[in-house]
Scaffold this active site. Structure first.
Site, PDB file in Angstrom:
ATOM      1  N   GLN A  70      61.500  84.287  47.677  1.00 52.38           N
ATOM      2  CA  GLN A  70      61.480  84.923  46.357  1.00 52.38           C
ATOM      3  C   GLN A  70      60.096  85.377  45.929  1.00 52.38           C
ATOM      4  O   GLN A  70      59.948  86.356  45.209  1.00 52.38           O
ATOM      5  CB  GLN A  70      62.085  83.967  45.315  1.00 52.38           C
ATOM      6  CG  GLN A  70      61.185  82.841  44.819  1.00 52.38           C
ATOM      7  CD  GLN A  70      61.091  81.668  45.784  1.00 52.38           C
ATOM      8  OE1 GLN A  70      61.764  81.630  46.802  1.00 52.38           O
ATOM      9  NE2 GLN A  70      60.253  80.694  45.443  1.00 52.38           N
ATOM     10  N   HIS A 102      65.697  81.344  48.696  1.00 50.42           N
ATOM     11  CA  HIS A 102      67.124  81.453  48.390  1.00 50.42           C
ATOM     12  C   HIS A 102      67.879  81.576  49.723  1.00 50.42           C
ATOM     13  O   HIS A 102      67.339  82.128  50.691  1.00 50.42           O
ATOM     14  CB  HIS A 102      67.425  82.730  47.598  1.00 50.42           C
ATOM     15  CG  HIS A 102      66.628  82.894  46.340  1.00 50.42           C
ATOM     16  ND1 HIS A 102      66.823  82.130  45.219  1.00 50.42           N
ATOM     17  CD2 HIS A 102      65.647  83.770  46.013  1.00 50.42           C
ATOM     18  CE1 HIS A 102      66.012  82.526  44.246  1.00 50.42           C
ATOM     19  NE2 HIS A 102      65.278  83.524  44.707  1.00 50.42           N
ATOM     20  N   CYS A 109      64.146  89.622  43.709  1.00 50.17           N
ATOM     21  CA  CYS A 109      64.068  89.180  45.105  1.00 50.17           C
ATOM     22  C   CYS A 109      65.443  89.162  45.779  1.00 50.17           C
ATOM     23  O   CYS A 109      65.620  89.712  46.874  1.00 50.17           O
ATOM     24  CB  CYS A 109      63.426  87.807  45.164  1.00 50.17           C
ATOM     25  SG  CYS A 109      64.113  86.634  43.967  1.00 50.17           S
ATOM     26  N   ASN A 110      66.434  88.551  45.128  1.00 48.01           N
ATOM     27  CA  ASN A 110      67.757  88.463  45.754  1.00 48.01           C
ATOM     28  C   ASN A 110      68.395  89.834  45.916  1.00 48.01           C
ATOM     29  O   ASN A 110      69.034  90.122  46.924  1.00 48.01           O
ATOM     30  CB  ASN A 110      68.663  87.558  44.913  1.00 48.01           C
ATOM     31  CG  ASN A 110      68.378  86.101  45.179  1.00 48.01           C
ATOM     32  OD1 ASN A 110      68.263  85.701  46.338  1.00 48.01           O
ATOM     33  ND2 ASN A 110      68.240  85.313  44.139  1.00 48.01           N
ATOM     34  N   THR A 170      45.932  86.222  30.793  1.00 45.15           N
ATOM     35  CA  THR A 170      46.035  85.869  29.373  1.00 45.15           C
ATOM     36  C   THR A 170      44.899  84.935  28.957  1.00 45.15           C
ATOM     37  O   THR A 170      44.438  84.970  27.823  1.00 45.15           O
ATOM     38  CB  THR A 170      47.375  85.166  29.069  1.00 45.15           C
ATOM     39  OG1 THR A 170      47.521  84.080  29.989  1.00 45.15           O
ATOM     40  CG2 THR A 170      48.554  86.111  29.222  1.00 45.15           C
TER      41      THR A 170
END
Ligand code: NAD
Length: 342
Positions: free
Chosen positions: A301, A220, A140-141, A34
């Protein structure tokens, strides 16, 4: 060669771009940014083609004297597949642009399943994505849960899954996010979104999940409880996990007492950005009680979805089967089964 562009060069996009550069059958045409910053400067140092997201960004790059090859629209003219790694919900707004450019697309887990109708975890449902023009790699989880539950289901049979997720609060560079000193119910009511998301890949699975955020940035940790379809021992479950790809078993007696030890392992292995691509299960946590298998599962993650993105690119590009694609991806990234078992 599959010509690939990455739209969105943040936590996931940077990693997918580097993974694409490691594939012998892919060419990274470029990435979008960006605005100019240290990340775009490093991308240029690596020789990565840099594109501005839009005309406003192009002006900002020009004003900063940074050389870019055009805008996202220009990049789309030069690629076969775009990996959309823009922020949650932004991918949905990009879909039309990809359709107009006639480009195949891989989206991320921040988008809804309905955006593509196909949610992807390579070892579970590679074939569902073959022949499609757009797929979504799950979060991810969800990736960690799908890999682990699918492994035990393949080896032993799973009739029901329950998981409690301790979620990392923020990625390491997200200084504006909390909590610093609290455990936050995420959300207070059940189920968390992870269970329904797993069902977009493992169709019909009986699963319920609950989650809370803890003040950590690195991984996590799931407490996973699986009801087994047939009588099985701890060793049966461990063997099922050992047989599955992209699942690494560790043992607390080897010093793995926490997620911090896993990050340290990634550093010791010299992994790029300390990335852990595997779903990590503590072998000595696996316990079978009354027909239910208990285990601890850790998910990095920032990294676990990287191999899935590479395979999703091949699935939508066509001409590959699951085994060949996953084999190429895993060899290029150094994915392993455990210590001493590269
Ligand atoms: P991020 O914020 O780190 O990166 C997103 C990048 O996209 C940033 O560089 C941002 O400047 C750029 N961007 C902003 N607007 C854009 C636009 N209109 N077009 C293109 N780029 C734009 O986000 P992230 O963590 O990499 O997440 C990306 C996607 O991956 C999300 O869907 C997220 O849910 C999913 N995901 C994130 C994680 C994680 O833990 N970080 C894990 C798995 C999946």
């Amino acid at each position: 060669m599959i010509r690939v562009g990455v739209n969105g060069y943040g936590t996931i996009g940077r990693r997918v771009a580097d993974a694409v550069r490691k594939q012998e059958d892919m060419e990274l045409v470029g990435v979008t940014k960006t605005k100019p910053d240290y990340k775009s400067a490093v991308a240029l140092e690596k020789g990565i083609g840099l594109y501005a997201v839009d005309m406003k960004g192009l002006e900002a790059f020009r004003a900063a004297g940074v050389s870019v090859r055009g805008t996202l629209n220009d990049m789309l003219q030069r690629v076969d597949v775009v990996v959309d790694a823009s922020p949650e919900d932004v991918g949905a707004t990009n879909k039309k642009m990809y359709e107009q450019a006639g480009v195949r697309a891989v989206f991320q887990g921040g988008e809804e399943h309905s955006l593509t109708g196909v949610s992807f975890v390579a070892q579970c449902n590679f074939d569902e994505a073959v022949g499609k023009t757009m797929v979504r790699c799950v979060s991810c989880n969800t990736t960690g849960l799908c890999r682990t539950i699918h492994a035990v289901d393949t080896g032993v049979g799973v009739s029901r899954a329950r998981a409690v997720l301790a979620r990392r609060a923020a990625d390491p560079d997200e200084v504006g996010k909390g909590p610093i000193d609290a455990v936050v119910l995420d959300p207070p009511t059940l189920p968390s979104h992870h269970g329904p998301d797993v069902q977009t890949v493992l169709h019909g699975l009986n699963i319920a999940t609950m989650a809370f955020k803890v003040p950590t940035t690195h991984m996590h940790l799931h407490s996973l409880i699986l009801s087994l379809k047939r009588p099985a021992t701890k060793d049966d479950v461990v063997r099922a996990l050992e047989a599955a790809p992209r699942t690494m078993l560790v043992d607390s007696r080897m010093g793995f007492k926490s997620t911090a030890n896993l990050m340290d392992l990634a550093r010791e292995l010299g992994r790029t950005r300390n990335d852990i691509y595997e779903a990590v299960v503590w072998r000595d946590s696996v316990t079978v009680v009354d027909g239910e298998a208990y285990m601890f599962l850790a998910v990095h993650q920032e990294a676990i979805v990287v191999p899935e993105n590479v395979d999703a690119v091949r699935a939508v590009a066509g001409g590959y089967d699951k085994k060949r694609s996953m084999g190429m991806t895993d060899a290029s990234l150094g994915v392993r089964k455990g210590l001493g078992q590269p």
